[in-house]
Scaffold this motif. Structure first.
Motif, PDB file in Angstrom:
ATOM      1  N   GLY A 223       0.782  -1.220   0.000  1.00  0.00           N
ATOM      2  CA  GLY A 223       0.000   0.000   0.000  1.00  0.00           C
ATOM      3  C   GLY A 223       0.816   1.272   0.000  1.00  0.00           C
ATOM      4  O   GLY A 223       0.308   2.325  -0.398  1.00  0.00           O
ATOM      5  N   ALA A 224       2.088   1.224   0.417  1.00  0.00           N
ATOM      6  CA  ALA A 224       2.894   2.444   0.473  1.00  0.00           C
ATOM      7  C   ALA A 224       3.163   2.988  -0.928  1.00  0.00           C
ATOM      8  O   ALA A 224       3.098   4.202  -1.154  1.00  0.00           O
ATOM      9  N   TYR A 225       3.475   2.100  -1.860  1.00  0.00           N
ATOM     10  CA  TYR A 225       3.703   2.525  -3.241  1.00  0.00           C
ATOM     11  C   TYR A 225       2.413   3.114  -3.821  1.00  0.00           C
ATOM     12  O   TYR A 225       2.416   4.194  -4.425  1.00  0.00           O
ATOM     13  N   GLU A 227      -0.039   4.451  -2.286  1.00  0.00           N
ATOM     14  CA  GLU A 227      -0.366   5.728  -1.646  1.00  0.00           C
ATOM     15  C   GLU A 227       0.398   6.871  -2.293  1.00  0.00           C
ATOM     16  O   GLU A 227      -0.149   7.962  -2.524  1.00  0.00           O
ATOM     17  N   ARG A 228       1.653   6.651  -2.603  1.00  0.00           N
ATOM     18  CA  ARG A 228       2.436   7.696  -3.239  1.00  0.00           C
ATOM     19  C   ARG A 228       1.987   7.941  -4.669  1.00  0.00           C
ATOM     20  O   ARG A 228       1.970   9.083  -5.131  1.00  0.00           O
ATOM     21  N   ARG A 229       1.616   6.882  -5.334  1.00  0.00           N
ATOM     22  CA  ARG A 229       1.079   7.082  -6.689  1.00  0.00           C
ATOM     23  C   ARG A 229      -0.202   7.903  -6.645  1.00  0.00           C
ATOM     24  O   ARG A 229      -0.383   8.834  -7.436  1.00  0.00           O
ATOM     25  N   ALA A 230      -1.086   7.596  -5.697  1.00  0.00           N
ATOM     26  CA  ALA A 230      -2.332   8.356  -5.561  1.00  0.00           C
ATOM     27  C   ALA A 230      -2.030   9.818  -5.228  1.00  0.00           C
ATOM     28  O   ALA A 230      -2.704  10.729  -5.727  1.00  0.00           O
ATOM     29  N   GLY A 231      -1.010  10.060  -4.388  1.00  0.00           N
ATOM     30  CA  GLY A 231      -0.644  11.427  -4.047  1.00  0.00           C
ATOM     31  C   GLY A 231      -0.132  12.201  -5.248  1.00  0.00           C
ATOM     32  O   GLY A 231      -0.437  13.386  -5.419  1.00  0.00           O
ATOM     33  N   GLU A 234      -3.122  13.050  -7.383  1.00  0.00           N
ATOM     34  CA  GLU A 234      -3.861  14.160  -6.796  1.00  0.00           C
ATOM     35  C   GLU A 234      -3.156  15.484  -7.082  1.00  0.00           C
ATOM     36  O   GLU A 234      -3.798  16.494  -7.405  1.00  0.00           O
ATOM     37  N   ARG A 263       2.213  16.882   2.199  1.00  0.00           N
ATOM     38  CA  ARG A 263       2.466  15.595   1.564  1.00  0.00           C
ATOM     39  C   ARG A 263       2.465  15.722   0.050  1.00  0.00           C
ATOM     40  O   ARG A 263       3.386  15.268  -0.627  1.00  0.00           O
ATOM     41  N   THR A 264       1.440  16.360  -0.497  1.00  0.00           N
ATOM     42  CA  THR A 264       1.356  16.494  -1.950  1.00  0.00           C
ATOM     43  C   THR A 264       2.490  17.352  -2.480  1.00  0.00           C
ATOM     44  O   THR A 264       3.070  17.057  -3.538  1.00  0.00           O
ATOM     45  N   TYR A 267       5.651  15.174  -2.667  1.00  0.00           N
ATOM     46  CA  TYR A 267       5.620  14.203  -3.763  1.00  0.00           C
ATOM     47  C   TYR A 267       5.842  14.890  -5.110  1.00  0.00           C
ATOM     48  O   TYR A 267       6.608  14.406  -5.954  1.00  0.00           O
TER      49      TYR A 267
END
Length: 384
Positions: A223-225, A227-231, A234, A263-264, A267
């Motif tokens: 899920g960590a990967y 999550e960063r892709r989703a960020g 976004e 966070r965004t 990233y």
């Protein structure tokens, strides 16, 4: 057991017939450009000498039989027309997923017998899974006369990992395994899959690129990967672009000011900056100034550590110990949360830098890492 003749011999023992051929596909290290591939940006991997080797014979009865020399498990037998995504098939999900992806794309693949053996370290961030996928796709492409090119095979392999295995990776790993050439790094545009083979003969320059496998296992399906892709997605949405690749580096400060949270911003800053680092490395290599890429590598590690936050104490220690011992530069490579780092050194300093890293791990009480040279090698190919 990983030579073509050994893998072919074991195939005959398992299946009672000779394979139709033996193929191989390599793992990879990424020189620069991390988490940029799914943002349709730029990356620069090189293939390793370490490969997944597959002996394969075609079947026409819809049966898919899979065996690995590296896993203490019995032969897996499946039906090609009953393959189900996300069914948690363990190691067999990677080659099975390729068969599924080929069939989903309309290719006539009715079944096969496969025996696989790999020298690509697993869990080390060196694309052991992509090597399994690509060698399977490469073999079936030839045996079934599918007519796919290297990039086409990479896209099939990526779809297998995304949709069948459930890891939302970009296409870099599969493209590196399918398309790299001996003595070159691969400059890849992940938007249109255009490539340029960049000469990367470090030995001729008196240099060496070391891979330090920390032996800290990473699992990108946790899920960590994702999550960063989703960020990143976004961030692109807020900035009004399809992908972060479309944010010019010179516009980065203004873009960051538009983003709503730390966070965004972190990233986006990493991705846009790492795309720029790929361009800087290309410029230095084209100018023949290979040593100057070292500080860019170290700069990239700081971004992965501080902005993307995917490093770990072991990876940070490799970089700090190597830099303190006189390395030209170092950074973690791959998906992070463990795995490997790369270290650029003068050939004459390789032994001292390696010792410094090993000593630092002993002092810290960490597991002894595995250190070996990365030599730019060939992509997928037929061996026999």
């Amino acid at each position: 057991m990983g030579t073509a003749s050994e893998v072919a011999g074991r195939f005959e023992e398992l299946y009672g017939r000779a394979p139709d051929g033996v193929w191989s596909a390599p793992g990879r290290v990424n020189l620069i450009g991390e988490y940029t591939d799914f943002n349709e940006g730029f990356v620069m991997p090189l293939a390793l000498p370490h490969t997944a080797v597959a002996a394969v014979a075609r079947r026409d009865d819809g049966v898919l039989r899979l065996h690995s020399a590296d896993i203490d498990a019995p032969l897996v037998e499946l039906r090609a027309d009953e393959l189900t995504p996300l069914s948690d098939g363990g190691w067999a999900a990677y080659p099975a997923g390729v068969v599924w992806a080929l069939r989903e794309a309309g290719h006539q693949v009715s079944g096969a017998d496969l025996h696989l053996a790999s020298t690509v370290p697993t869990g080390a961030g060196l694309s052991s899974s992509a090597a399994l996928e690509v060698v399977t796709a490469y073999a079936l492409n030839e045996l079934c006369g599918l007519g796919l090119t290297g990039p086409g095979l990479a896209v099939v392999a990526q779809r297998a990992e995304n949709a069948f295995v459930g890891v939302p990776c970009g296409v870099m790993d599969q493209m590196a395994s399918a398309c790299c050439t001996d003595g070159h790094a691969l400059h890849l545009d992940c938007r249109d899959l255009s490539t340029r083979q960049v000469p990367f003969d470090l030995a001729a320059q008196g240099l060496r690129l070391l891979v330090v496998d920390t032996r800290v296992k990473h699992a990108l399906g946790d899920g960590a990967y994702a999550e960063r892709r989703a960020g990143c997605e976004e961030g692109a949405r807020v900035l009004g672009v399809s992908h972060l690749r479309d944010v010019p580096y010179e516009d980065l400060p203004a873009a960051l000011a538009k983003l709503p949270d730390d966070r965004t911003r972190r990233y986006v800053r990493h991705v846009v900056s790492d795309d720029h680092r790929v361009e800087r490395v290309i410029g230095l290599l084209d100018a023949g100034d290979v040593r100057a890429i070292g500080p860019v590598l170290t700069e990239g590690h700081a971004s992965l550590r501080d902005d993307l936050r995917i490093s770990c104490p072991e990876l940070d220690l490799v970089v700090s110990a190597a830099d303190a011992a006189g390395a030209l530069g170092a950074r973690m490579t791959g998906g992070g949360f463990g795995g490997s780092a790369i270290v650029l050194v003068e050939s004459e300093d390789a032994e001292a830098v390696t010792k410094s890293v090993l000593d630092a791990f002993v002092t810290a009480g960490f597991t002894t890492p595995r250190v070996f040279p990365a030599v730019a090698s060939a992509g997928a190919r037929r061996e026999a």
